[in-house]
Design a protein around this motif. Structure first.
Motif, short mmCIF file in Angstrom:
data_model
loop_
_atom_site.label_atom_id
_atom_site.label_comp_id
_atom_site.label_asym_id
_atom_site.label_seq_id
_atom_site.Cartn_x
_atom_site.Cartn_y
_atom_site.Cartn_z
N ASP A 125 0.96 -1.34 -0.01
CA ASP A 125 0.06 -0.08 -0.08
C ASP A 125 0.75 1.33 -0.12
OD1 ASP A 125 -2.47 1.29 -0.15
OD2 ASP A 125 -2.65 1.45 2.19
N SER A 126 2.10 1.18 -0.35
CA SER A 126 2.92 2.23 -0.54
C SER A 126 2.60 3.26 -1.72
CB SER A 126 4.50 2.10 -0.58
OG SER A 126 4.80 1.33 -1.33
N ARG A 127 2.91 4.29 -1.52
CA ARG A 127 2.77 5.55 -2.66
C ARG A 127 4.18 6.05 -3.01
NH1 ARG A 127 -3.24 6.25 -1.41
NH2 ARG A 127 -3.71 4.14 -1.00
N THR A 128 4.55 5.95 -4.06
CA THR A 128 6.10 6.11 -4.35
C THR A 128 5.99 7.15 -5.53
OG1 THR A 128 6.71 4.26 -3.21
CG2 THR A 128 8.47 5.45 -4.83
N TRP A 129 6.85 8.46 -5.47
CA TRP A 129 7.21 9.25 -6.53
C TRP A 129 7.82 8.41 -7.67
CZ3 TRP A 129 11.34 11.05 -8.96
CH2 TRP A 129 10.95 12.28 -9.82
N VAL A 130 7.33 8.49 -8.96
CA VAL A 130 8.35 7.97 -10.10
C VAL A 130 8.87 8.99 -11.32
CG1 VAL A 130 7.50 5.52 -9.52
CG2 VAL A 130 6.28 6.76 -11.19
N ALA A 131 7.90 9.96 -11.26
CA ALA A 131 8.49 10.94 -12.40
C ALA A 131 7.84 12.41 -12.39
CB ALA A 131 8.16 10.48 -13.54
N PRO A 132 8.45 13.27 -12.61
CA PRO A 132 7.97 14.56 -12.43
C PRO A 132 6.84 14.93 -13.41
CG PRO A 132 10.02 14.82 -13.61
CD PRO A 132 9.75 13.17 -13.28
N THR A 133 6.71 14.11 -14.41
CA THR A 133 5.54 14.56 -15.42
C THR A 133 5.11 13.39 -16.29
OG1 THR A 133 7.20 14.89 -17.35
CG2 THR A 133 6.39 17.00 -16.23
N LEU A 134 4.05 13.42 -16.78
CA LEU A 134 3.65 12.37 -17.54
C LEU A 134 4.51 11.99 -18.78
CD1 LEU A 134 1.17 10.38 -18.17
CD2 LEU A 134 0.11 12.15 -19.79
N ALA A 135 5.10 12.94 -19.29
CA ALA A 135 6.17 12.66 -20.55
C ALA A 135 7.20 11.97 -20.05
CB ALA A 135 6.70 14.03 -21.03
N ARG A 136 7.62 12.28 -18.85
CA ARG A 136 8.88 11.46 -18.03
C ARG A 136 8.69 10.27 -17.69
NH1 ARG A 136 13.60 14.95 -17.26
NH2 ARG A 136 14.33 12.70 -16.42
N TYR A 137 7.20 10.05 -17.17
CA TYR A 137 6.98 8.50 -16.83
C TYR A 137 6.90 7.80 -18.20
CZ TYR A 137 3.16 5.04 -17.24
OH TYR A 137 2.55 4.02 -17.71
N LEU A 138 6.47 8.01 -19.33
CA LEU A 138 6.44 7.54 -20.50
C LEU A 138 7.95 7.07 -21.05
CD1 LEU A 138 3.35 9.43 -22.24
CD2 LEU A 138 3.31 6.99 -21.59
N GLU A 139 8.58 8.41 -20.92
CA GLU A 139 10.02 7.91 -21.31
C GLU A 139 10.81 7.01 -20.26
OE1 GLU A 139 11.62 12.07 -20.95
OE2 GLU A 139 10.82 12.58 -22.78
N GLY A 140 10.70 7.23 -19.10
CA GLY A 140 11.12 6.19 -18.15
C GLY A 140 10.54 4.88 -18.22
N TRP A 141 9.33 4.65 -18.25
CA TRP A 141 8.72 3.30 -18.24
C TRP A 141 9.13 2.81 -19.88
CZ3 TRP A 141 7.18 0.11 -15.15
CH2 TRP A 141 6.38 -0.92 -15.33
N LEU A 142 9.21 3.25 -20.89
CA LEU A 142 9.40 2.81 -22.26
C LEU A 142 11.00 2.28 -22.28
CD1 LEU A 142 7.33 4.80 -24.48
CD2 LEU A 142 7.22 2.23 -24.13
N SER A 143 11.65 3.23 -21.42
CA SER A 143 13.24 2.91 -21.61
C SER A 143 13.65 1.79 -20.42
CB SER A 143 13.97 4.18 -21.20
OG SER A 143 13.97 4.63 -20.01
N GLY A 144 12.88 1.50 -19.62
CA GLY A 144 13.14 0.88 -18.59
C GLY A 144 14.05 1.40 -17.25
N GLN A 145 13.91 2.73 -17.25
CA GLN A 145 14.40 3.55 -16.16
C GLN A 145 13.54 3.17 -14.77
OE1 GLN A 145 15.05 7.23 -17.83
NE2 GLN A 145 17.12 6.91 -18.57
N ILE A 146 12.23 3.34 -15.24
CA ILE A 146 11.39 2.99 -14.28
C ILE A 146 10.86 1.44 -14.31
CG2 ILE A 146 8.92 3.46 -13.61
CD1 ILE A 146 8.99 6.15 -14.65
N ASN A 147 11.17 0.86 -13.31
CA ASN A 147 10.76 -0.60 -13.27
C ASN A 147 10.22 -1.11 -11.71
OD1 ASN A 147 13.12 -0.79 -11.73
ND2 ASN A 147 14.25 -1.56 -13.58
N LEU A 148 9.26 -1.77 -11.92
CA LEU A 148 8.45 -2.15 -10.59
C LEU A 148 8.80 -3.71 -10.42
CD1 LEU A 148 5.53 0.02 -10.93
CD2 LEU A 148 7.62 0.69 -9.82
#
Length: 148
Positions: A125-148
């Motif tokens: 149930d944690s809530r964690t910051w992953v990106a400063p904007t929607l664009a950065r989320y998309l960049e991070g998720w697609l590049s693998g920089q954001i991984n869960l």
């Protein structure tokens, strides 16, 4: 998005992105009324270009507006969730990681006041910051920089 369209940006990040016909203004406004919160400008603009985005293996990078509405309402109204988790009203989910975790924006007093993207972990149930904007989320998720 100021410089280019969301579709152009996403095509530049991945050739696997698939797009849907745009969401109508009526769908956006009616969903915002039901959710009790306005959508962030970037999410609104993306949905106005494509009602959801999928990537490789059909993974939803951005849900269609219908799923945004339905999943958020389901999370907020599930009586079992009220006993298991912190309230979901402070979050506006727009995508999932495919493992039960969700991506969302912070909602305060019925408004999305920040552009930051958070992840909700379904196990703790944690809530964690992953990106400063929607664009950065998309960049991070697609590049693998954001991984869960």
């Amino acid at each position: 998005m100021a410089v280019q369209s969301w579709r152009e940006m996403l095509r530049g990040l991945s050739s696997d992105c698939e797009f849907s016909p745009p969401t109508t203004e009526y769908q956006l406004e009616s969903s915002e009324r039901e959710l009790g919160a306005g959508l962030p400008d970037d999410l609104r603009s993306l949905l106005s270009e494509t009602n959801g985005v999928t990537a490789e293996y059909g993974v939803a990078l951005i849900w269609p507006i219908e799923r945004i509405l339905n999943d958020n309402m389901a999370f907020r109204s599930n009586p079992e969730f009220r006993e298991l988790y912190m309230p979901f009203e402070p979050l506006l989910f727009f995508a999932d990681a495919g493992n039960g975790d969700q991506f969302g924006f912070s909602v305060l007093a019925g408004c999305v006041r920040r552009t930051d993207v958070f992840t909700w972990n379904h196990e703790d149930d944690s809530r964690t910051w992953v990106a400063p904007t929607l664009a950065r989320y998309l960049e991070g998720w697609l590049s693998g920089q954001i991984n869960l």
